[in-house]
Design a protein around this motif. Structure first.
Motif, PDB file in Angstrom:
ATOM      1  N   MET A   1       0.839  -1.203   0.000  1.00 55.53           N
ATOM      2  CA  MET A   1       0.000   0.000   0.000  1.00 55.53           C
ATOM      3  C   MET A   1       0.872   1.252   0.000  1.00 55.53           C
ATOM      4  O   MET A   1       1.096   1.876  -1.024  1.00 55.53           O
ATOM      5  N   ALA A   2       1.389   1.570   1.204  1.00 57.18           N
ATOM      6  CA  ALA A   2       2.197   2.778   1.281  1.00 57.18           C
ATOM      7  C   ALA A   2       3.639   2.521   0.981  1.00 57.18           C
ATOM      8  O   ALA A   2       4.419   3.428   0.803  1.00 57.18           O
ATOM      9  N   VAL A   3       4.033   1.262   0.902  1.00 57.50           N
ATOM     10  CA  VAL A   3       5.435   0.920   0.682  1.00 57.50           C
ATOM     11  C   VAL A   3       5.605   0.502  -0.758  1.00 57.50           C
ATOM     12  O   VAL A   3       4.762  -0.151  -1.350  1.00 57.50           O
ATOM     13  N   SER A   4       6.733   0.889  -1.338  1.00 54.23           N
ATOM     14  CA  SER A   4       6.989   0.510  -2.719  1.00 54.23           C
ATOM     15  C   SER A   4       7.118  -0.988  -2.846  1.00 54.23           C
ATOM     16  O   SER A   4       7.404  -1.694  -1.899  1.00 54.23           O
ATOM     17  N   LEU A 907      -3.306  -8.692   5.857  1.00 50.66           N
ATOM     18  CA  LEU A 907      -4.493  -9.022   5.079  1.00 50.66           C
ATOM     19  C   LEU A 907      -4.215  -8.993   3.583  1.00 50.66           C
ATOM     20  O   LEU A 907      -4.735  -9.818   2.830  1.00 50.66           O
ATOM     21  N   GLN A 908      -3.388  -8.074   3.154  1.00 56.18           N
ATOM     22  CA  GLN A 908      -3.116  -7.966   1.720  1.00 56.18           C
ATOM     23  C   GLN A 908      -2.010  -8.893   1.242  1.00 56.18           C
ATOM     24  O   GLN A 908      -1.827  -9.095   0.048  1.00 56.18           O
ATOM     25  N   SER A 909      -1.259  -9.471   2.189  1.00 53.41           N
ATOM     26  CA  SER A 909      -0.167 -10.374   1.807  1.00 53.41           C
ATOM     27  C   SER A 909      -0.727 -11.618   1.129  1.00 53.41           C
ATOM     28  O   SER A 909      -1.640 -12.268   1.646  1.00 53.41           O
ATOM     29  N   LYS A 910      -0.173 -11.955  -0.003  1.00 60.39           N
ATOM     30  CA  LYS A 910      -0.689 -13.095  -0.765  1.00 60.39           C
ATOM     31  C   LYS A 910      -0.191 -14.427  -0.232  1.00 60.39           C
ATOM     32  O   LYS A 910      -0.718 -15.464  -0.621  1.00 60.39           O
ATOM     33  N   ILE A 911       0.808 -14.417   0.640  1.00 56.14           N
ATOM     34  CA  ILE A 911       1.298 -15.675   1.180  1.00 56.14           C
ATOM     35  C   ILE A 911       0.893 -15.869   2.633  1.00 56.14           C
ATOM     36  O   ILE A 911       1.251 -16.868   3.248  1.00 56.14           O
ATOM     37  N   GLU A 912       0.141 -14.912   3.181  1.00 57.02           N
ATOM     38  CA  GLU A 912      -0.250 -14.991   4.583  1.00 57.02           C
ATOM     39  C   GLU A 912      -1.202 -16.167   4.808  1.00 57.02           C
ATOM     40  O   GLU A 912      -1.939 -16.581   3.917  1.00 57.02           O
ATOM     41  N   ASP A 913      -1.167 -16.697   6.038  1.00 61.90           N
ATOM     42  CA  ASP A 913      -2.072 -17.783   6.408  1.00 61.90           C
ATOM     43  C   ASP A 913      -3.518 -17.361   6.183  1.00 61.90           C
ATOM     44  O   ASP A 913      -3.956 -16.320   6.678  1.00 61.90           O
ATOM     45  N   ILE A 935     -13.843   1.086  13.152  1.00 64.49           N
ATOM     46  CA  ILE A 935     -14.138   0.785  11.744  1.00 64.49           C
ATOM     47  C   ILE A 935     -13.906   2.010  10.876  1.00 64.49           C
ATOM     48  O   ILE A 935     -13.510   1.893   9.705  1.00 64.49           O
ATOM     49  N   GLU A 936     -14.128   3.180  11.423  1.00 64.69           N
ATOM     50  CA  GLU A 936     -13.807   4.390  10.649  1.00 64.69           C
ATOM     51  C   GLU A 936     -12.307   4.467  10.384  1.00 64.69           C
ATOM     52  O   GLU A 936     -11.870   4.903   9.311  1.00 64.69           O
ATOM     53  N   LEU A 937     -11.506   4.049  11.368  1.00 63.66           N
ATOM     54  CA  LEU A 937     -10.057   4.019  11.174  1.00 63.66           C
ATOM     55  C   LEU A 937      -9.690   3.066  10.043  1.00 63.66           C
ATOM     56  O   LEU A 937      -8.843   3.385   9.196  1.00 63.66           O
ATOM     57  N   PHE A 938     -10.322   1.905  10.009  1.00 66.95           N
ATOM     58  CA  PHE A 938      -9.999   0.919   8.979  1.00 66.95           C
ATOM     59  C   PHE A 938     -10.575   1.301   7.623  1.00 66.95           C
ATOM     60  O   PHE A 938      -9.968   1.013   6.596  1.00 66.95           O
ATOM     61  N   LEU A 939     -11.737   1.946   7.622  1.00 70.12           N
ATOM     62  CA  LEU A 939     -12.306   2.367   6.338  1.00 70.12           C
ATOM     63  C   LEU A 939     -11.466   3.472   5.706  1.00 70.12           C
ATOM     64  O   LEU A 939     -11.350   3.541   4.481  1.00 70.12           O
ATOM     65  N   LEU A 961     -11.039  -1.314   2.511  1.00 71.02           N
ATOM     66  CA  LEU A 961     -11.900  -1.597   1.364  1.00 71.02           C
ATOM     67  C   LEU A 961     -11.082  -1.880   0.109  1.00 71.02           C
ATOM     68  O   LEU A 961     -11.543  -2.607  -0.780  1.00 71.02           O
ATOM     69  N   LEU A 962      -9.891  -1.350   0.029  1.00 69.12           N
ATOM     70  CA  LEU A 962      -9.036  -1.651  -1.128  1.00 69.12           C
ATOM     71  C   LEU A 962      -8.698  -3.130  -1.174  1.00 69.12           C
ATOM     72  O   LEU A 962      -8.733  -3.765  -2.234  1.00 69.12           O
ATOM     73  N   VAL A 963      -8.388  -3.687  -0.016  1.00 69.52           N
ATOM     74  CA  VAL A 963      -8.080  -5.121   0.042  1.00 69.52           C
ATOM     75  C   VAL A 963      -9.324  -5.944  -0.239  1.00 69.52           C
ATOM     76  O   VAL A 963      -9.283  -6.939  -0.973  1.00 69.52           O
ATOM     77  N   VAL A 964     -10.445  -5.531   0.334  1.00 72.61           N
ATOM     78  CA  VAL A 964     -11.685  -6.284   0.150  1.00 72.61           C
ATOM     79  C   VAL A 964     -12.107  -6.271  -1.312  1.00 72.61           C
ATOM     80  O   VAL A 964     -12.529  -7.296  -1.864  1.00 72.61           O
ATOM     81  N   LEU A 965     -11.990  -5.129  -1.945  1.00 69.94           N
ATOM     82  CA  LEU A 965     -12.335  -5.065  -3.374  1.00 69.94           C
ATOM     83  C   LEU A 965     -11.435  -5.975  -4.198  1.00 69.94           C
ATOM     84  O   LEU A 965     -11.886  -6.594  -5.171  1.00 69.94           O
ATOM     85  N   ASP A 966     -10.192  -6.053  -3.794  1.00 69.30           N
ATOM     86  CA  ASP A 966      -9.277  -6.951  -4.508  1.00 69.30           C
ATOM     87  C   ASP A 966      -9.656  -8.410  -4.290  1.00 69.30           C
ATOM     88  O   ASP A 966      -9.548  -9.232  -5.198  1.00 69.30           O
ATOM     89  N   LEU A 967     -10.141  -8.710  -3.099  1.00 75.42           N
ATOM     90  CA  LEU A 967     -10.504 -10.098  -2.791  1.00 75.42           C
ATOM     91  C   LEU A 967     -11.760 -10.545  -3.530  1.00 75.42           C
ATOM     92  O   LEU A 967     -11.910 -11.721  -3.853  1.00 75.42           O
ATOM     93  N   ILE A 968     -12.686  -9.614  -3.792  1.00 70.35           N
ATOM     94  CA  ILE A 968     -13.912 -10.020  -4.494  1.00 70.35           C
ATOM     95  C   ILE A 968     -13.798  -9.850  -5.997  1.00 70.35           C
ATOM     96  O   ILE A 968     -14.744 -10.164  -6.729  1.00 70.35           O
ATOM     97  N   ASP A 969     -12.647  -9.360  -6.464  1.00 71.23           N
ATOM     98  CA  ASP A 969     -12.442  -9.190  -7.895  1.00 71.23           C
ATOM     99  C   ASP A 969     -12.599 -10.537  -8.599  1.00 71.23           C
ATOM    100  O   ASP A 969     -11.968 -11.530  -8.225  1.00 71.23           O
ATOM    101  N   SER A 970     -13.431 -10.580  -9.601  1.00 69.67           N
ATOM    102  CA  SER A 970     -13.719 -11.841 -10.288  1.00 69.67           C
ATOM    103  C   SER A 970     -12.471 -12.434 -10.924  1.00 69.67           C
ATOM    104  O   SER A 970     -12.370 -13.651 -11.084  1.00 69.67           O
ATOM    105  N   LYS A 971     -11.498 -11.588 -11.266  1.00 74.44           N
ATOM    106  CA  LYS A 971     -10.278 -12.102 -11.899  1.00 74.44           C
ATOM    107  C   LYS A 971      -9.412 -12.883 -10.903  1.00 74.44           C
ATOM    108  O   LYS A 971      -8.588 -13.698 -11.313  1.00 74.44           O
TER     109      LYS A 971
END
Length: 1735
Positions: A1-4, A907-913, A935-939, A961-971
């Motif tokens: 996210m914030a890290v390159s 949550l966004q790590s693709k290799i996380e448990d 939840i406002e902090l997380f949103l 929500l950025l992570v969640v949108l990525d998780l529900i992405d049909s691709k």
């Protein structure tokens, strides 16, 4: 996210992946990761380069990295002496994986010198972990690359074989470089390189040396070492002193001894492994020593000889020297060399065998099982060959040999290999030696045999071996008197029999017979060692040994006997733990353990080790037969016990009457002072095993004293005890929590529900309210930093533990995990109370700066070693967020943003448990509802800069929500990092947003491109059939998507819906998904029904999918945007719902199915209401509904109460929509029978309940009888209860069965009418059961309209049940305005009951005529006051209900007026009063109809109560904008106009019936006109002889003017109707016109009849008659001209055919339309009358 984006994945991530703790589980993925890290693995620590100017230049030239990060990267490079680019990579990896601050505060941290220095040191630690993880990855590859059981064996093998070429040279040089490396200084590495950091660097150096040597050892365990390499390693290790001569040894301290020892161990093992002793042994056996690699290396061998001659000063040299001796002796057996002898002597002088056991024990404590196994294999070969090659006496102490052998054979597979070897070979010689001294020395043999137990076959070997002993060894200091011997004293013979053990008669013993011979094997100054030729079973001997210990337990010999019994108990323990089948054979031993435990624990100085062994045996027995062990233990006095029965929780908690038992005394008096807790550890394991053993309730309660001792005395204080070993304290804490965890996981099914506390309830109470709970909280509060420190301090580091003893870090993690799970369970299981328990208060109390438990729990997200730890912490946080009144956000304090970043990073790590990611999303879903700040902090929503007016939001950089949108992405669906379970959790989080109406987040989401398409992706897939296995989460994902769509459509106006959502809905419809899901859900219901009582795992998910689908279906009935428009599709969906209801509800014995069917029945009712036109065209619906009703009536009545009501309601709706659908149904008789039986049973139950309530005096009397409906509070009488609905269904069935073909037969069989009428009478008398009463009257009214039905009711004496009891329903009031009910006439009320009774009497009288006249007159007489009051009530017009009652009353009087003579005979006074009141009623109605304005104002004065329900337009969204005010006003005026018209219609009906009734009280027109002899005195004069207009005043009597005004009003209303010409409601208008015509006809009839009556009345003076003629002539002529003009335009028909009497001038169809004036019968009659009066 914030890290390159990270250039290279870190070594720690690779380590996690290879351990199987990540989402990467497929072999191809592992292979790709190994290829990706190939360069790292190949180069090892050489991968990390020294700083260089070129690298620094590249970093400075890199524009993708911000200047502060570049500068900080250069500082890292200086501190770590690391390449600049790699330093930057390390920084980026650290920020991504291990940074514990907020990302947006990083810039501030870098600018602050103090904070940046702290960050530098943390990055240094991270770098050290990176180097370690890289080496551990290589170790892991070497451990498993030849393990066929490992899932990634092939991938590991490929990688290892690629590494093989350069691995030794590279890693050896790296080891040498590390050994020789100079310690860093502040001059070379900067000011941060303090003494502490130098010490940390050296510790890291030692760890890396140890890991490098471990790699080399594992490599040579599989690959051959060349002689030159052996020489090279020998020189290097000699130079380094096997790790002791470190270059920086001045930095060594005591804490580093373990690492130094490991370096020495691996150095020694590498050299031994390099000599390949196993292969040497094989060559020696096969006489092919020339094949060994050292056979021809003479020069190297000589050099090695000279080098090894210098060895011998440290213990690590011992195994190397021994191995070299074996090598030289085997390869050159004919060349006796003094060098070899010197080396061998040096080896034995170093105590090589003691060293080997010490080395294996040291590696076993901290190393991984695979490495230790390789070491044991190496030493196994060394030991075996040494024992074969040399005499046993020359090898030193036998005990050291046995201990070393025991350590070696404990490796997997070696015990089996031992038993497969030829006896007297290798380690078998040690076994023979131990047998030679058995049973004189019992310990060595049993110690070795215990180590040789590994599986069932080895158990059988050991059991058989001990069961058949061939000689008995005894040691004598002097020759006994009863022994004779041969001349050389080598053979002894026993002259007398001997009992081996001095035990009493009847006890188990061994008996040596007379004449037994023995071989004297040793004799000398020490005495004689004799092997008696005596066959016996060692198991019998062991029994005797235990008996002997019991015999001497109170003597001084107890210690020596305990030393003999302990190995026996250890052997028994291991045997029964490996093979339970031999337990029966060991019963003589195991049965004596209880007595042994009782006796040993009661002595003054109990032998702790033997007691612990006894308890360990009982642990294994308790695992198989817990009940027997528990009951036997209670007789030993070992366990704590209660001296009095436990009757209450207070008594249990106070511990009154409880004793600690022998164990409690032993703990306090022996174990705690010594600091050794073997018995305590065994005790805790024993109680845990018993708790898990599903004991009976009584036995469980018997364990309460034990558990109470643990909770009150041990758990709060165990950390304060004295310990000799640190790890023991952690283990005891872990075992205590395991016990508590087992208790909390007990199934509550088998526990009693009396006041006696159970194990679980006691445990919950103690944890919630005593110090035990605080102790658990303290354990949870250890924190992630402490765990990291412990893990870093243990020698095994982050190595996973598999077998063997765990390190302190693993035990601490397990303890914290148990504490988290226990706390979660306590909160879940604790009985709900209004007062917070101390535990809850402790959990939720706030502390400053994040210093509270909530913050500690949240920070476990930083823990990486075991994903289960943060997962359990999150589960507890989720529970606390739900049940505790506290703000998690406030508890986190300033750490909130940093913790948020850590959550989202994982949550966004693709290799996380995956399970951790799922738990994060579940926690956030709960936070949506309960933690608004968090939840406002997380949103992380930001307000758009360009928004004007209303706020518009966008997603922030750290929005979940950025992570969640990525998780529900049909691709991304189906990829390894987005499995169905994670997709399901993401949809669950989105659903929580919609359910809790987080509009800011929803507004952003709904406008995202492809959001609705991605969200609904599951709905367009194809699921496997219900009969096949489908993941429950997939079903729930579909349910979540359906619910989100449903909520969006429900809350948002169709015009405001996003076009993308509309497109999705259109696609859903066009893709035939309605049909698909309807069919699938139906199949799912059928599958559940077919399974019946079988356990259906995903039942909750199945039910959720069904409810979500039905929600979509319900919304589609009222929202056109759902695109469900085709009637054929609707019909298919409806029939599927019906089939589903039938499938579920036909399984009357399955509670889940019945509940499911109840839900479907609700949907069925809604569809019947919304899709009436579709249902009307449906095939037979009544038949399946009838079958469903039959099945439901057989099910559990209490459970199915509401379901029965729903099915009855559905049947009513279907009958109203379809009737019998044009034909008969075969189930009609059976359906009628079921309904009647139900009505009968419910009526009887209601009667009983009503009587009971009346007797108790709980009936609420109505103070205002006609103003309140006072619904009964009894459960039996409900508006939509079974009884009421069954009555309504019976009414509908009787209505469709008009001829009574079926219901008459059924009612003869089922006594339904007596039951119903009895309940009706009781209800009317007590004024209870309003809904039942009303429904009953509707049924009776339906029956009364048919001849057979009316006759049946008359025979049942319905009037007796109604007439007198009806008096209780109302009270006649002199205040007319207060005596009528003001609510809608459609609301159930007691006045409505009165109206229904009046209608019932009217129908019965109309149908039965003369057969019912007496009952009708009785009814009129009883209720005459109410009738007369009602006729005057029109003047007040309280409501339409008031008018309806007047209408019913006049209707009844109309039917009764047909029996004028009978009425006059029985009730003359009432008849006269009725006639007068009817005339006044006619006048009132005429006046109100004439003055529309006054009627309108009069209605408005009633506070709007006269408005009937449903007339006002419904507004789904109450807040109206100003632009809509005009439309609302228009709608209001239209509604008022409709109300006015409704009142006019009611008044007109009353007026028409009133005139029709008066017609019977006046002479027949034809007769009075034509019959001159008619006796006119039979009829009274009803109207006075004047032509005054009607007024609203009772002082003005009705006159002929009233009748003429009535005709004028009717004609005027007809004209107004013609002027409106409204096409809408044409049927209503036509009916209204016909009613007006009917009114005029009756009015003319009464007018003419009364006028002729007056003209013929001799008592009237002629002048008055003449005035009457003139007035009538004038008025009627005017009316006739008006009528003529009206009828030329056409007139409506009149409903008078059945009411008006036939006249000679009247045509057969008086209601025909469109005739001319001369052809209208009543006009002709009027014209004739006018001509008469004009004469």
């Amino acid at each position: 996210m914030a890290v390159s984006k990270i250039r290279v994945r870190s070594s720690q991530e690779l380590w996690t992946i290879l351990l199987g703790r990540s989402a990467l589980r497929e072999p191809a993925q592992i292979e790709a990761e190994l290829d990706r890290h190939w360069e790292k693995l190949h180069q090892g620590l050489s991968y990390y380069k020294a700083p260089s100017s070129s690298s620094a230049g590249k970093v400075k030239a890199n524009t993708d990295v911000s200047p502060p990060l570049k500068e900080f990267g250069l500082r890292i490079s200086q501190l770590l002496n690391l390449d600049e680019q790699q330093s930057l990579d390390i920084l980026e990896c650290y920020l991504q994986e291990d940074y514990r601050g907020a990302r947006n505060s990083l810039k501030t941290v870098l600018q602050d010198e103090r904070q940046s220095q702290s960050l530098l040191l943390k990055i240094a630690d991270y770098y050290y972990k990176e180097r370690e993880s890289l080496l551990r990855c290589v170790i892991l590859l070497l451990r498993y690359f030849q393990d066929e059981r490992h899932p990634f064996k092939a991938e590991y093998s490929n990688c290892v074989y690629k590494l093989e070429k350069d691995l030794v040279s590279k890693y050896q040089s790296q080891f040498d470089n590390l050994f020789k490396a100079e310690a860093p200084t502040w001059e070379t590495h900067g000011n941060l390189m303090t003494e502490g950091q130098v010490s940390r660097w050296f510790l890291q150096c030692l760890r890396e040396q140890s890991l490098l040597l471990e790699i080399l050892f594992l490599y040579y365990a599989y690959f051959e070492m060349s002689p030159s390499d052996l020489l090279s390693f020998s020189k290097m290790f000699k130079e380094q002193g096997f790790g002791l001569q470190q270059t920086n040894r001045h930095l060594m301290d005591k804490s580093m001894d373990t690492l130094i020892d490991r370096i020495g161990y691996f150095s020694s093992l590498i050299l031994v492994e390099g000599m390949d002793i196993d292969f040497l042994h094989k060559c020696a056996l096969e006489d092919c020593t020339e094949q060994h690699q050292f056979f021809n290396s003479h020069e190297i061998n000589k050099e090695m000889d000279q080098l090894l001659l210098t060895f011998g000063d440290i213990s690590h040299h011992g195994p190397v020297l021994l191995a070299w001796v074996l090598l030289r002796h085997t390869l050159k057996p004919d060349e006796p060399s003094p060098v070899t002898r010197r080396i061998a002597k040096a080896s034995l002088e170093l105590g090589v065998f003691k060293y080997l056991s010490t080395m294996l024990q040291g590696l076993g404590v901290s190393g991984n099982n695979c490495t230790v196994s390789s070491a044991k294999m190496c030493i196994y070969g060394l030991l075996s060959f040494a024992i074969i090659s040399f005499e046993e006496e020359t090898l030193g102490s036998q005990q050291h040999l046995i201990v070393a052998a025991c350590e070696v054979v404990s490796a997997p597979g070696l015990a089996e290999l031992f038993w497969e070897m030829t006896p007297n070979m290798g380690l078998g010689m040690i076994l023979d030696s131990a047998v030679g001294m058995f049973p004189h020395e019992i310990g060595p043999l049993l110690q070795l045999l215990t180590a040789l137990l590994s599986n069932i076959p080895t158990v059988q070997k050991v059991f058989t071996f001990l069961d058949k002993m061939s000689f008995y060894t005894e040691v004598y200091k002097y020759k006994p008197y009863d022994i004779i011997s041969n001349d050389d004293e080598t053979v002894w013979r026993r002259q007398t029999p001997k009992l081996v053990y001095p035990l009493g008669l009847g006890q188990t013993n061994l008996r040596m017979p007379q004449g037994m011979t023995g071989q004297v094997v040793v004799r000398g100054e020490q005495g004689y060692v004799v092997h008696w030729d005596y066959s016996y079973s060692s198991w019998a001997l062991f029994t005797c040994e235990i008996e002997m210990l019991l015999h001497v337990v109170s003597t001084e010999d107890v210690i020596s006997h305990c030393q003999r019994v302990k190995p026996i108990l250890d052997l028994v323990h291991k045997i029964i733990s490996k093979d339970w089948t031999v337990t029966d054979y060991l019963l003589p031993l195991t049965s004596r353990v209880y007595m042994l435990l009782k006796r040993l624990t009661s002595v003054i100085s109990p032998p702790v080790d033997v007691i612990a062994s006894c308890v360990n045996c009982l642990i294994v027995l308790a695992g198989r037969m817990p009940g027997k062990v528990c009951s036997s233990l209670h007789h030993t006095g070992f366990l704590p016990f209660a001296t009095s029965p436990l009757t209450s929780m207070a008594q249990s908690i106070s511990a009154r009457g409880m004793k600690a038992g022998n164990y409690g005394n032993l703990l306090v008096q022996t174990e705690q002072p010594r600091g050794e807790y073997a018995v305590t550890i065994a005790f805790l394991r024993l109680i845990t095993t018993l708790v898990k053993g599903h004991l009976s309730s009584a036995q469980n309660k018997g364990l309460i004293p034990c558990v109470l001792l643990v909770l009150k005395e041990m758990l709060p204080t165990y950390h304060k005890w004295h310990y000799n070993t640190y790890v023991v304290r952690e283990r005891i804490g872990c075992l205590i929590l395991e016990l508590v965890h087992a208790i909390l996981n007990l199934s509550p099914e088998g526990e009693d529900h009396d006041s006696t506390p159970t194990l679980q309830s006691l445990c919950i109470y103690c944890l919630a309210n005593t110090e035990a709970g605080q102790a658990v909280v303290n354990i949870m509060g250890v924190g992630v930093d402490t765990i990291d420190v412990v893990l870093a301090a243990q020698p095994s580091g982050l190595l996973p533990s598999s077998g063997g003893s765990e390190g302190p870090g693993q035990i601490l993690i397990q303890t914290v995990k148990l504490a988290l799970s226990i706390t979660n369970n306590v909160i879940r299981l604790k009985p709900p109370t209004s007062v917070m328990s101390p535990l809850e208060h402790c959990l939720t109390q706030h502390g400053g700066h994040g210093n509270n438990l909530i913050a500690v729990l949240a920070k476990y997200i930083y823990h990486k070693h075991d994903p289960a730890l943060p997962r359990l912490a999150l589960r507890l946080l989720k529970r606390l967020s739900t049940v505790a009144p506290m703000s998690v956000y406030a508890c986190l304090g300033t750490d909130a943003a940093a913790i948020r970043d850590a959550f989202l990073t994982r949550l966004q790590s693709k290799i996380e448990d995956m399970r951790l990611k799922v738990m994060i999303l579940e926690f956030l879903a709960v936070a949506v509802e309960t933690q608004p700040g968090l939840i406002e902090l997380f949103l992380n929503l930001e307000v758009k800069d360009d928004s004007e007016g209303s706020k518009e939001f966008r997603l922030g950089e750290w929005s979940c929500l950025l992570v969640v949108l990525d998780l529900i992405d049909s691709k991304n669906q189906g990829k390894y990092w987005c499995l169905p379970l994670l997709h399901h959790a993401a949809l669950g989080f989105l659903l929580a947003l919609w359910v809790n109406r987080k509009d800011s987040a929803i507004s952003v989401l709904r406008t995202k491109e492809k959001f609705w398409e991605d969200l609904t992706t599951p709905l367009f897939g194809a699921l496997s059939p219900p009969s096949e296995t489908t993941e429950p989460c997939v079903l729930e994902s579909c349910a979540f998507a359906m619910k989100i769509i449903s909520l969006e459509i429900y809350y948002v106006a169709s015009g405001s819906l996003e076009q993308s959502l509309k497109d999705v809905l259109q696609k859903f419809s066009s893709a035939r998904r309605y049909e698909y899901w309807s069919q699938y859900v139906k199949s799912l219901v059928c599958h559940v029904a077919e399974a019946e009582e079988e356990v259906i795992c995903p039942f909750s998910e199945t039910q959720m999918l069904m409810s979500s689908w039905y929600l979509v279906l319900i919304l589609s009935t009222s929202h056109s945007v759902m695109q469900l428009t085709e009637d054929s599709v609707k019909l298919k969906l409806f029939m599927d719902v019906l089939d589903g209801a039938k499938a579920a509800l036909m399984v009357s014995m399955s509670v889940p199915c019945l509940r499911l069917g109840s839900m479907i029945a609700t949907v069925l009712i809604i569809l019947l209401k919304q899709w009436r036109s579709v249902v009307a065209t449906a095939p037979d619906i009544l038949s399946p509904l009838s079958l469903i009703l039959e099945s439901v009536l057989k099910a559990d009545q209490q459970l199915m109460e509401k379901t029965k009501a729903k099915i009855l309601s559905a049947l009513i709706s279907v009958l109203q929509i379809q009737g019998l659908n044009g034909g008969e149904i075969s189930q009609l008789p059976q359906l009628l029978h079921c309904v009647c039986e139900t009505v009968k049973d419910e009526a009887l139950a209601l009667s009983y309940s009503t009587r009971q309530m009346s007797q108790l005096g709980d009936v609420v009397e109505d103070k205002d009888s006609m103003e309140t409906d006072a619904p009964c509070s009894l459960q039996k009488d409900q508006r939509y209860g079974v009884c009421v609905l069954a009555l309504h269904l019976a009414k509908e069935l009787c209505h469709v069965d008009e001829d009574g073909e079926h219901w008459v037969v059924v009612m003869r069989k089922v006594p339904v009418l007596p039951s119903v009428l009895s309940a009706l009478e009781l209800s009317l008398q007590s004024k209870q059961n309003l809904y039942f009463t009303e429904a009953t009257l509707h049924l009776l009214l339906t029956l009364a309209r048919t001849p057979r039905g009316a006759a049946t009711l008359a025979r049942a004496a319905v009037s007796q049940s109604v007439c007198l009891p009806l008096l209780s329903v109302y009270k006649v009031s002199t205040n007319t305005s207060q005596s009528f009910f003001r609510k809608s006439q459609y609301s159930p009320c007691w006045p409505g009951v009165y109206r229904l009774c009046m209608s019932l009497m009217e129908s019965l009288l109309k149908t039965l005529r003369n057969n019912f006249i007496n009952e009708a007159l009785d009814f009129a007489g009883v209720h005459q006051e109410r009738i007369l009051q009602c006729l005057n009530a029109v003047r007040t017009i309280n409501s339409l209900a008031c008018l309806e009652e007047v209408d019913h009353t006049v209707g009844f009087l109309l039917q009764l007026s047909s029996f004028y003579k009978e009425w006059e005979f029985h009730l003359p006074k009432l008849l006269q009063d009725v006639q007068v009141n009817l005339c006044y009623l006619c006048q009132t109605c005429t006046y109100l109809l004439h003055s529309e304005r006054m009627l309108h104002n009069y209605l408005q004065d009633k506070n709007g109560e006269a408005l009937p329900p449903g007339q006002l337009p419904r507004t789904h969204r109450p807040p109206q904008t100003p632009s809509k005010d005009a439309a609302v006003v228009g709608e209001r005026e239209e509604a008022e106009q409709k109300t006015l018209l409704a009142v006019q219609c009611s008044l007109l009906k009353i007026l028409s019936k009133t005139l029709a009734t008066l017609q019977h009280f006046t002479p027949d027109c034809c007769q009075i006109l034509l019959d001159q002899c008619m006796d006119i005195t039979e009829y009274r004069t009803l109207f006075i002889h004047s032509f005054t207009t009607p007024v609203f005043d009772l002082d003005v009597a009705p006159s002929f003017g009233t009748l003429l005004a009535t005709i004028n009003v009717a004609l005027s209303l007809l004209g107004e109707m013609e002027k409106k010409k409204e096409p809408a409601s044409s049927e209503e208008m036509q009916a209204f016109k016909s009613l007006l015509m009917f009114t005029m006809e009756n009015c003319f009839y009464v007018l003419i009849s009364q006028a002729v009556r007056c003209l013929k009345d001799p008592s009237i003076v002629l002048r008055d008659k003449q005035r009457l003629k003139q007035g009538l002539s004038s008025e009627l002529s005017t009316l006739l001209s008006s009528l003529s003009r009206y009828f030329r335009r056409g007139s409506p028909s009149s409903p008078a055919s059945g009411i008006l009497p036939s006249t000679q001038t009247k045509p057969p169809t008086p209601g025909s339309k469109g005739s001319h004036e001369g052809q209208e019968p009543f006009i002709q009659l009027v014209q004739a009358f006018v001509r008469l009066v004009q004469r």
